[in-house]
Motif scaffolding. Structure first.
Motif, PDB file in Angstrom:
ATOM      1  N   VAL A  71       0.850  -1.195   0.000  1.00  9.94           N
ATOM      2  CA  VAL A  71       0.000   0.000   0.000  1.00  9.94           C
ATOM      3  C   VAL A  71       0.886   1.245   0.000  1.00  9.94           C
ATOM      4  N   ARG A  73       0.576   4.015   1.895  1.00  7.09           N
ATOM      5  CA  ARG A  73       0.868   4.418   3.277  1.00  7.09           C
ATOM      6  C   ARG A  73      -0.001   3.618   4.247  1.00  7.09           C
ATOM      7  N   VAL A  74       0.626   2.999   5.230  1.00 10.06           N
ATOM      8  CA  VAL A  74      -0.140   2.178   6.174  1.00 10.06           C
ATOM      9  C   VAL A  74      -0.845   3.027   7.224  1.00 10.06           C
ATOM     10  N   ASN A  75      -0.431   4.302   7.373  1.00  8.42           N
ATOM     11  CA  ASN A  75      -1.014   5.127   8.433  1.00  8.42           C
ATOM     12  C   ASN A  75      -2.230   5.929   7.969  1.00  8.42           C
ATOM     13  N   PHE A  79      -6.258   2.709   3.914  1.00  7.98           N
ATOM     14  CA  PHE A  79      -5.410   1.537   3.699  1.00  7.98           C
ATOM     15  C   PHE A  79      -5.322   0.665   4.950  1.00  7.98           C
ATOM     16  N   CYS A 100       3.731  -4.346   3.160  1.00  8.47           N
ATOM     17  CA  CYS A 100       4.804  -3.456   2.706  1.00  8.47           C
ATOM     18  C   CYS A 100       4.218  -2.077   2.394  1.00  8.47           C
ATOM     19  N   GLN A 101       5.054  -1.056   2.519  1.00  5.37           N
ATOM     20  CA  GLN A 101       4.640   0.326   2.289  1.00  5.37           C
ATOM     21  C   GLN A 101       5.550   0.956   1.230  1.00  5.37           C
ATOM     22  N   SER A 102       4.942   1.501   0.177  1.00  3.41           N
ATOM     23  CA  SER A 102       5.745   2.102  -0.891  1.00  3.41           C
ATOM     24  C   SER A 102       6.116   3.551  -0.615  1.00  3.41           C
ATOM     25  N   ASN A 103       5.408   4.185   0.328  1.00  4.05           N
ATOM     26  CA  ASN A 103       5.635   5.612   0.616  1.00  4.05           C
ATOM     27  C   ASN A 103       5.496   6.468  -0.638  1.00  4.05           C
ATOM     28  N   GLU A 109       8.270   0.767  -4.428  1.00  3.80           N
ATOM     29  CA  GLU A 109       7.237  -0.218  -4.764  1.00  3.80           C
ATOM     30  C   GLU A 109       7.846  -1.413  -5.492  1.00  3.80           C
ATOM     31  N   CYS A 112       9.587  -3.570  -3.021  1.00  5.65           N
ATOM     32  CA  CYS A 112       8.610  -4.351  -2.243  1.00  5.65           C
ATOM     33  C   CYS A 112       8.160  -5.576  -3.032  1.00  5.65           C
ATOM     34  N   SER A 129       1.596   3.241  -6.240  1.00  8.46           N
ATOM     35  CA  SER A 129       2.050   4.521  -5.695  1.00  8.46           C
ATOM     36  C   SER A 129       1.678   5.688  -6.612  1.00  8.46           C
TER      37      SER A 129
END
Length: 348
Positions: A71, A73-75, A79, A100-103, A109, A112, A129
């Motif tokens: 995803v 962002r996990v925060n 998501f 995993c997080q692509s930011n 990505e 990941c 992303s």
């Protein structure tokens, strides 16, 4: 501090003076080992704190009960909730998730994806992303025989199972609501148009204006205003126009809507009397801002469950000829104080 050595089947075999193959068969309950010997092996394995290597075991069996999720962002509430919905179903099926997080980075990505391929996961679930460039890494997933499910932000050119929101209809509903509240000049904060979700939300905005014979005004549409900071900068430009908008649809996220609200507050503009604000995603904070923010609920937990069930019911079934399909989930407009200029309209 020295890490204690991991117990292996060879340690158990040495202690019991048995072949490693006999220990392996007993631990995997594969037969050809007497009950007495099996009980002795299991008892010794427990005493030596033996833990089976599930990855190696699954590889030997030809499958891996692990699913990878990537995803941006996990925060973010959306998501995080999708992951929660996924986990609820996969846990019941005895599967594990690697998250995993692509930011929002295409390069990250790709890393990941490569990591998950090397972990031999059975499926990769991804929302791409913001700076998505090409789908080489996604095609690499398929070439490695790993199932691929895309959700929310997807590559339209790649034929895979997809789970999407009806972004166009949701945006059209949001703008139609603003029109019903009497707003005349409705601005749009856009996200990167290389992503399907932001293209669709813009289409919904334009569709609502056309249906109600509102003029299409390019000066009221701000590109790439998809973070709180970028939306705040765009809002300042909009509100300092000679003829500023009286409503802003932050189609990118509620964080963008929050940026709009902060700028309006600092400029002494009354919300919703002088400016209506609508966001997207139904982040938790939208209920507690002053005023509370009208937004779009994407049913993210439900989306996560839908994705997981798609894997177990369609992809993992015995039907090898299953044709990749698109599952669409209709979001819901949540009307709150930030757009309720007409108090006669009921809140949802």
């Amino acid at each position: 501090m020295k890490t204690p050595k991991r117990t292996t089947i060879y340690d158990i075999a040495k202690k019991l003076n048995l072949n490693a193959s006999s220990v392996s068969r007993a631990l995997n309950n594969s037969g050809n080992v007497s009950e007495v010997t099996k009980k002795l092996i299991l008892k010794t394995a427990k005493e030596l704190n033996y833990k089976q290597n599930s990855l190696a075991s699954n590889l030997r069996k030809g499958h891996n009960q692990t699913i990878g999720v990537i995803v941006p962002r996990v925060n973010q509430n959306f998501f995080a909730n999708v992951i929660a919905g996924l986990e609820e179903v996969t846990y019941q099926k005895g599967y594990n998730l690697i998250i995993c997080q692509s930011n929002e980075s295409h390069a990250r990505e790709v890393k990941c994806v490569n990591t998950l391929i090397n972990q031999h996961v059975s499926c990769i679930i991804i929302s791409v992303s913001a700076d998505f460039e090409d789908d080489t890494h996604l095609r690499n997933i398929q070439e490695n025989g790993i199932q691929l499910i895309q959700f929310d932000r997807v590559d339209d050119n790649l034929e895979t199972f997809k789970v999407l929101n009806d972004n166009k209809q949701a945006s059209e509903d949001a703008v139609t609501h603003l029109i019903a509240q009497g707003y005349q000049r409705i601005a749009l904060l856009e996200g990167p148009q290389n992503l399907n979700i932001f293209k669709e939300r813009k289409e919904g905005y334009l569709s609502a204006l056309r249906k109600h014979n509102y003029p299409i005004l390019p000066e009221l549409m701000k590109e790439n205003a998809w973070t709180k900071e970028l939306s705040a900068a765009a809002t300042k430009k909009l509100l300092n126009m000679a003829h500023p908008p009286d409503a802003i649809f932050a189609s990118t996220s509620d964080f963008s809507a929050l940026g709009v609200l902060e700028v309006a507050t600092n400029m002494g503009i009354k919300v919703p009397a002088e400016l209506g604000i609508c966001g997207y995603s139904n982040e938790a904070f939208t209920e507690i801002t002053s005023p509370s923010i009208t937004t779009v609920d994407q049913y993210s937990v439900s989306m996560g469950k839908t994705i997981a069930n798609l894997y177990f019911q369609e992809i993992k079934s015995d039907n090898k000829d299953a044709i990749p399909k698109i599952v669409s989930i209709k979001p819901k407009l949540i009307i709150r104080s930030s757009t309720l200029r007409n108090k006669d309209e009921q809140r949802i």
